[in-house]
Design a protein around this motif. Structure first.
Motif, PDB file in Angstrom:
ATOM      1  N   ARG A 148       0.827  -1.216   0.000  1.00  0.00           N
ATOM      2  CA  ARG A 148       0.000   0.000   0.000  1.00  0.00           C
ATOM      3  C   ARG A 148       0.862   1.267   0.000  1.00  0.00           C
ATOM      4  N   ASP A 149       1.331   1.679   1.166  1.00  0.00           N
ATOM      5  CA  ASP A 149       1.934   3.010   1.204  1.00  0.00           C
ATOM      6  C   ASP A 149       3.227   3.086   0.395  1.00  0.00           C
ATOM      7  N   LYS A 158       1.246   8.664  13.052  1.00  0.00           N
ATOM      8  CA  LYS A 158       1.388   8.719  11.599  1.00  0.00           C
ATOM      9  C   LYS A 158       2.271   9.901  11.245  1.00  0.00           C
ATOM     10  N   HIS A 163       4.352   4.847  12.335  1.00  0.00           N
ATOM     11  CA  HIS A 163       4.431   4.910  10.869  1.00  0.00           C
ATOM     12  C   HIS A 163       5.262   6.127  10.493  1.00  0.00           C
ATOM     13  N   HIS A 220       8.021   7.963   7.206  1.00  0.00           N
ATOM     14  CA  HIS A 220       8.532   7.905   5.828  1.00  0.00           C
ATOM     15  C   HIS A 220      10.012   8.251   5.870  1.00  0.00           C
ATOM     16  N   GLN A 249       8.478   3.926   3.078  1.00  0.00           N
ATOM     17  CA  GLN A 249       8.816   3.609   4.468  1.00  0.00           C
ATOM     18  C   GLN A 249      10.300   3.222   4.574  1.00  0.00           C
TER      19      GLN A 249
HETATM   20 ZN    ZN Z   1       2.326   7.147   4.963  1.00  0.00          ZN
END
Ligand code: ZN
Ligand code: 3PY
Length: 624
Positions: free
Chosen positions: A106-107, A276, A305, A307, A341
């Motif tokens: 997904r991400d 997040k 979560h 990045h 990620q």
């Molecule tokens: Zn994200």
């Protein structure tokens, strides 16, 4: 012969001719069904070959699926099934190991390649992931932008993706990202849509719902949290991180702000607290400070979560690990880093022989990474040209997914040469609107407004006067009307007036004002389009009416294109190239593109295919 000739006509394969002859002779239909499906797909491929400039003339390696033994075992999914949500929560708290979520499905691709990874590439690796990565906590494989991109750009059904992945990964928890009352869209939906969407997602196979609100506004999340809980699933109530808790000058979003918010979220009954960090602003030492403070103040597990846009992602994860974070998000190495990620395999390796080792077999994880390494080149047209981590993200605070999309968006306005100016404006606009949380859809509002201001030579200094002469982008109006919720600290009133002109802003939850969606009317409408609608179809229509109707038209015209391999789907076939093309469950065609004919006087070309040993010629309009 006659039938094939009918089938080969352009009008027939596009469905635009008068087919009353066939409708009046239903017996013909039994014979034409299969070839029709074939021909529609061949037409899709032919069109790609003739008309798509992205049809690269190159070969791609075949991604290798790692070997696995399909021996039953107890994974995280069985813990949930056996012990229930509360039991799973306690099980998480009992673990010494750092638990990992794999976001590759997904991400990672949302942030690296504009969400374009197709279902076929996901389902091919799903079983190997399940059986070879038994210690994974969860797989994020749905939600966020994947829902609309599936229909809009890939001509595939995300519900079908979800159900297939669920079935292929019976032992791992599945996870989705849901934007509170915006669900998987960009605006608030009526409450009955939100509830029915969650119920159906749970039924189709989602275990963990990561619920966030773009302004960290609790009323934007509560309905979703309650609905997830009443469906017996895991609610991961989430706070979005912005600012810098290490910087005492940036005191709007302080450590206290986050601790207070976490406590309020805990009270809603969520089983997991999500953090997040959509832009990758949580610096390593800030992560240690934040997680340590939260561990003192709340009792539920914490899921982080982040990045890797700044290059500090793995460091942030390790510091959070030291401070006791329970679960972290990572993507397999070949799909990690930059706007995606931090790297899963690297984190696994870093923790080996420590108290918090993950138990994941590094060699097996590396095989999964090699699979994605081979898949990725097919999607290269969707990748940004970002080559290294960039600390300018700490300055601009642009989310990973938006950062890789902003340049093409700016270019589409003819402002490519002003990209730096737009990024500087993004920072200024954030300050101008009161320093807000920036994540879908509030980040889009800031991005749209920044582009608009650069385009029209507006600045924070002249906007209060000059701005009165402009109609602002829809996202600005919606934001200042309160349709994305209420920002922490409120709206700047004078700017709000300039943007809204005479419109009134709301202060309640948008859902309180929206009429319930009339699902009976949706079912009737979909029937009138010639489909036998399911609840999933009705929900899609409620969320994205136009996108869904276009999808249905394409489905009728091209058939189930989702089954075509991604190399052929995106790049067509070269003359002389052969591909195996799936047209139905377990039914494959061996297709060779024999020849692309020369341009004919009527502006078309004849393409000759060999399909399972028979020659077929298809006439394609050349619109290049
Ligand atoms: Zn994200
Ligand atoms: C989404 O809402 O899709 C996001 O990933 C936001 O970060």
């Amino acid at each position: 012969g006659f039938l094939l000739n009918v089938l080969n006509t352009k009008e027939f394969s596009e469905g635009s001719c008068d087919t009353s002859f066939i409708e009046e002779h239903p017996e013909l239909f039994e014979i034409v069904t299969k070839p029709d499906q074939e021909m529609r797909l061949m037409h899709f491929i032919g069109d790609k070959v003739v008309n798509d400039p992205n049809a690269l003339q190159k070969h791609f390696d075949v991604p290798q699926i790692p070997a696995f033994d399909k021996i039953p075992f107890k994974g995280s999914k069985q813990i949930l099934d056996e012990k229930g949500p509360e039991g799973l929560k306690n099980w998480i708290l009992d673990q010494k190991s750092l638990l990992l979520t794999d976001t590759t499905m997904r991400d990672a691709h949302q942030s690296l390649m504009a969400t374009r990874v197709r279902t076929v590439d996901l389902i091919k690796i799903a079983e190997a992931l399940n059986y070879n990565m038994q210690k994974l906590f969860s797989v994020e494989m749905w939600g966020g932008a994947t829902f609309d991109v599936c229909y809009r750009f890939l001509q595939e059904d995300p519900w079908d993706r979800l159900e297939r992945l669920r079935a292929l990964m019976p032992n791992l928890l599945t996870q989705m990202l849901i934007r509170g009352n915006n669900t998987v869209g960009y605006k608030n939906y009526p409450d009955n849509v939100v509830k029915r969407f969650i119920r159906q997602s749970a039924e189709s196979g989602i275990d963990i719902f990561r619920i966030f609100d773009a302004l960290n506004w609790l009323p934007g999340m509560e309905l979703s949290i309650d609905e997830v809980l009443s469906n017996g699933k895991i609610a991961e109530g989430t706070m979005c991180y912005t600012g810098d808790i290490l910087d005492e000058k940036r005191d709007k979003y302080s450590l206290k702000y986050y601790v207070d918010l976490a406590k309020k979220l805990e009270k809603t009954g969520i089983q997991i607290l999500g953090i997040k960090d959509m832009s990758g602003l949580l610096k390593p030492y800030a992560a240690r400070k934040l997680i340590s403070a939260l561990k003192d103040e709340i009792t539920i597990p914490i899921h982080l979560h982040t990045h890797d846009t700044t290059g500090n992602g793995v460091a942030t994860i390790l510091m959070a690990t030291q401070a006791g974070v329970d679960i972290v998000d990572t993507a397999v190495n070949s799909m990690s880093g930059l706007t995606s990620q931090p790297a899963l395999n690297s984190v696994v390796a870093a923790l080996e022989n420590t108290e918090r080792e993950t138990g994941i077999d590094l060699e097996k994880a590396d095989e999964i990474s090699r699979y994605w390494d081979a898949v990725r080149p097919v999607y290269q047209n969707f990748e940004s040209d970002l080559k290294s981590g960039t600390t300018e993200i700490y300055r601009y605070e642009i989310p990973g997914g938006q950062y890789s999309n902003l340049k093409p968006q700016v270019e589409s306005f003819g402002l490519g040469h002003k990209f730096k100016e737009v990024k500087e404006m993004y920072k200024k606009v954030n300050e101008m609107v009161g320093d807000i949380i920036k994540v879908t859809p509030s980040s889009k509002m800031v991005g749209d407004l920044s582009i608009f201001m650069v385009q029209n030579n507006l600045t924070p200094d002249n906007i209060l006067t000059e701005g009165l002469n402009y109609d602002f982008p829809d996202s600005s109006i919606s934001y200042f009307k309160g349709m994305m919720g209420q920002p922490y600290g409120g709206f700047p009133k004078d700017l709000q007036k300039v943007i809204l002109k005479d419109e009134e802003a709301i202060t309640c939850r948008p859902g309180d004002l929206l009429e319930d969606e009339d699902f009976d009317a949706i079912y009737d409408h979909l029937k009138s389009l010639g489909i036998e609608p399911t609840e999933k179809d009705a929900l899609t229509y409620a969320l994205y009416p136009k996108v869904f109707e276009d999808y249905l038209k394409n489905l009728k015209k091209h058939g189930e294109v989702w089954r075509i391999g991604s190399d052929v789907f995106f790049h067509g076939l070269m003359e002389g190239e052969t591909a195996e093309i799936s047209i139905d469950e377990g039914k494959n065609l061996i297709v060779t593109l024999v020849e692309v004919g020369k341009l004919l006087e009527d502006g078309t070309r004849n393409l000759t295919f060999d399909i399972n040993g028979s020659r077929r010629t298809i006439n394609i309009e050349d619109s290049t």
